[in-house]
Write an enzyme that holds these catalytic residues in place. Sequence first.
Site, PDB file in Angstrom:
ATOM      1  N   ASP A 225      32.686  35.006  40.386  1.00 44.26           N
ATOM      2  CA  ASP A 225      32.995  34.675  38.915  1.00 44.26           C
ATOM      3  C   ASP A 225      34.131  33.760  38.944  1.00 44.26           C
ATOM      4  O   ASP A 225      35.205  34.161  38.672  1.00 44.26           O
ATOM      5  CB  ASP A 225      33.022  35.617  38.023  1.00 44.26           C
TER       6      ASP A 225
ATOM      7  N   GLU B 254      30.940  44.438  31.051  1.00 44.31           N
ATOM      8  CA  GLU B 254      32.165  44.148  31.621  1.00 44.31           C
ATOM      9  C   GLU B 254      33.300  43.844  30.647  1.00 44.31           C
ATOM     10  O   GLU B 254      33.072  43.243  29.427  1.00 44.31           O
ATOM     11  CB  GLU B 254      31.896  42.545  32.166  1.00 44.31           C
TER      12      GLU B 254
ATOM     13  N   HIS C 158      40.465  39.881  34.582  1.00 43.97           N
ATOM     14  CA  HIS C 158      40.448  40.773  33.059  1.00 43.97           C
ATOM     15  C   HIS C 158      41.372  41.844  32.660  1.00 43.97           C
ATOM     16  O   HIS C 158      41.311  42.645  32.028  1.00 43.97           O
ATOM     17  CB  HIS C 158      39.006  41.230  32.858  1.00 43.97           C
TER      18      HIS C 158
ATOM     19  N   HIS D 184      33.512  41.345  39.940  1.00 47.40           N
ATOM     20  CA  HIS D 184      33.568  39.830  39.530  1.00 47.40           C
ATOM     21  C   HIS D 184      34.899  39.466  40.257  1.00 47.40           C
ATOM     22  O   HIS D 184      35.901  39.408  39.784  1.00 47.40           O
ATOM     23  CB  HIS D 184      33.377  39.543  38.121  1.00 47.40           C
TER      24      HIS D 184
ATOM     25  N   ASP E  75      36.293  42.700  36.731  1.00 52.19           N
ATOM     26  CA  ASP E  75      36.618  41.129  37.182  1.00 52.19           C
ATOM     27  C   ASP E  75      38.376  41.054  37.398  1.00 52.19           C
ATOM     28  O   ASP E  75      39.046  41.704  36.384  1.00 52.19           O
ATOM     29  CB  ASP E  75      36.278  40.418  35.835  1.00 52.19           C
TER      30      ASP E  75
ATOM     31  N   ASP F 196      43.491  34.392  32.822  1.00 47.72           N
ATOM     32  CA  ASP F 196      42.061  34.492  33.352  1.00 47.72           C
ATOM     33  C   ASP F 196      41.413  33.026  33.609  1.00 47.72           C
ATOM     34  O   ASP F 196      40.504  32.603  32.873  1.00 47.72           O
ATOM     35  CB  ASP F 196      41.200  35.150  32.319  1.00 47.72           C
TER      36      ASP F 196
ATOM     37  N   ASP G 294      40.020  31.706  36.377  1.00 50.25           N
ATOM     38  CA  ASP G 294      38.933  31.435  37.117  1.00 50.25           C
ATOM     39  C   ASP G 294      39.036  30.512  37.884  1.00 50.25           C
ATOM     40  O   ASP G 294      37.929  29.528  38.130  1.00 50.25           O
ATOM     41  CB  ASP G 294      37.373  31.259  36.021  1.00 50.25           C
TER      42      ASP G 294
ATOM     43  N   LYS H 115      37.122  43.360  29.165  1.00 54.45           N
ATOM     44  CA  LYS H 115      38.276  42.230  29.285  1.00 54.45           C
ATOM     45  C   LYS H 115      39.348  42.531  28.270  1.00 54.45           C
ATOM     46  O   LYS H 115      39.245  43.247  27.380  1.00 54.45           O
ATOM     47  CB  LYS H 115      37.598  40.973  28.749  1.00 54.45           C
TER      48      LYS H 115
ATOM     49  N   TRP I  57      28.588  40.566  29.241  1.00 51.94           N
ATOM     50  CA  TRP I  57      29.819  40.215  28.916  1.00 51.94           C
ATOM     51  C   TRP I  57      29.789  39.805  27.722  1.00 51.94           C
ATOM     52  O   TRP I  57      28.953  38.582  27.357  1.00 51.94           O
ATOM     53  CB  TRP I  57      30.676  39.486  29.902  1.00 51.94           C
TER      54      TRP I  57
HETATM   55  C1  RNT Z   1      34.075  35.932  31.042  1.00 50.10           C
HETATM   56  C2  RNT Z   1      33.687  36.719  32.026  1.00 50.10           C
HETATM   57  C3  RNT Z   1      32.169  36.464  32.473  1.00 50.10           C
HETATM   58  C4  RNT Z   1      31.950  35.283  32.665  1.00 50.10           C
HETATM   59  C5  RNT Z   1      30.456  34.682  32.977  1.00 50.10           C
HETATM   60  C6  RNT Z   1      30.251  33.068  33.060  1.00 50.10           C
HETATM   61  O1  RNT Z   1      35.736  36.085  30.953  1.00 50.10           O
HETATM   62  O2  RNT Z   1      34.218  36.788  33.367  1.00 50.10           O
HETATM   63  O3  RNT Z   1      31.829  37.235  33.477  1.00 50.10           O
HETATM   64  O4  RNT Z   1      32.710  34.443  33.539  1.00 50.10           O
HETATM   65  O5  RNT Z   1      29.691  35.512  32.642  1.00 50.10           O
HETATM   66 ZN    ZN Z   2      33.527  37.894  35.001  1.00 52.79          ZN
END
Ligand code: RNT
Ligand code: ZN
Length: 421
Positions: A328, A229, A265, A289, A262, A297, A299, A231, A188
């Site tokens: 994640d 990955e 994302h 993820h 993810d 986003d 997290d 986004k 990513w």
């Molecule tokens: C970031 C991505 C990525 C990170 C990690 C730390 O938006 O989701 O996967 O969260 O690599």
């Molecule tokens: Zn991620």
Amino acid sequence: MNKDRIEAAYSAAKERYAEFGVDTDKAIKALSGVSLSLHCWQGDDVGGFEKPAASLSGGGIQVTGNYLGKARTVAELRSDLEKAYSLIPGKHRVNLHAIYGEFGGKLVDRDEIAPEHFQGWVDWAKANGVGMDFNATLFSHPKADDGFTLSHEDKSIRAFWIEHTRRAREISAFMGRETGTPVVHNLWIPDGCKETPADRRAPRQRLKNSLDLIYADKYSPDYLRDAVECKLFGIGSESYVVGSHEFYMGYAMKNGLMVCMDLGHFHPTESIADKISSVLMFSDEVLLHVSRGVRWDSDHVVIANDDLMDVTREVVRNGLDKVHVALDYFDGTLNRVGAWVTGSRATLKGILAGLLEPSAMLKEYEDSGKLFERLALTEEAKAMPMGDVWNYYCLQAGVPVGADWIGELQAYEATVTSKRV
Ligand code: RNT
Ligand code: ZN
């Protein structure tokens, strides 16, 4: 919780599920084979061990909170991971970022990392019977400060990150060979712009060229599987992200890589549950993820909400062997080991819900056009005693049942993490 009561509740639940044609013993067996990839970066707010007291910077991602007790050393992080594993039923993997190597107190720049810096992790993984996954780290570094890495217009900066990522894949293959289970390497990158760019194409062309150089290194799929990955946006990359969904979907399909999706994302109302069967039409495997975005986003720690349940149901329907499930998220506002365990247990519960779905009956209704029946059964299934099956699984797996693990973590906090001052 009392063992006899858990067993009695399980046998009652088993009978009820059997009425819907669902075999709970089979579901438990399938669940016990699920190995989540536990993200090391929840343990220290994505700091890593490049420098003492390193912290996340740049990269369009952010951790909030300064709750006491974050892991400051490799030993502390491993101890916290071991605690987390002891509270999660099943056998799970560890997911490392390149900044978590053991660099022996020296500054080893990203283009100098090598397998030797991860020998300690490999030894630990082997000793604990834990599989490994890996990620190149293209953020928290001066050469990523202006928001571009592999798509940077400066050739020398691109070369630096290409070298880093090539090494990260080499390290991944080393880990896969050592541990005997293929390592998923996920890439990513933060590249993107706060404002609308004049040229969306050129950075994508440069990213493609960089990726071609990186993935020219070939490794056995027995050791390494590659994921990329995408986004939609990040902090500071609200208007343009070079590695968009279409970009990586195209690149992955053309080059035999897997895509990583993810949960945070995509557009906030866009569900990745619907994407899994589409992606698997053209790819043998996919990486997820599992995260929880709140309005963006963000997290947040994963919980068993509808988004998660929709995704895990699709994971089960499409085949547990085709989907790599990695967590994640990063939350520094609460006990970090608790965050790992909460999210892991929630994800496993989601998978269990998928396994306990009365899928044969639902499909039969669907195939014969009985649409009200399909809807009604879906709703009734929500009131089935899944918790009794979950509790029995935890009991069998030798981990705390129900909320009992909260006390264990409070004790760990009192004796271990709260002493880290
Ligand atoms: C970031 C991505 C990525 C990170 C990690 C730390 O938006 O989701 O996967 O969260 O690599
Ligand atoms: Zn991620």
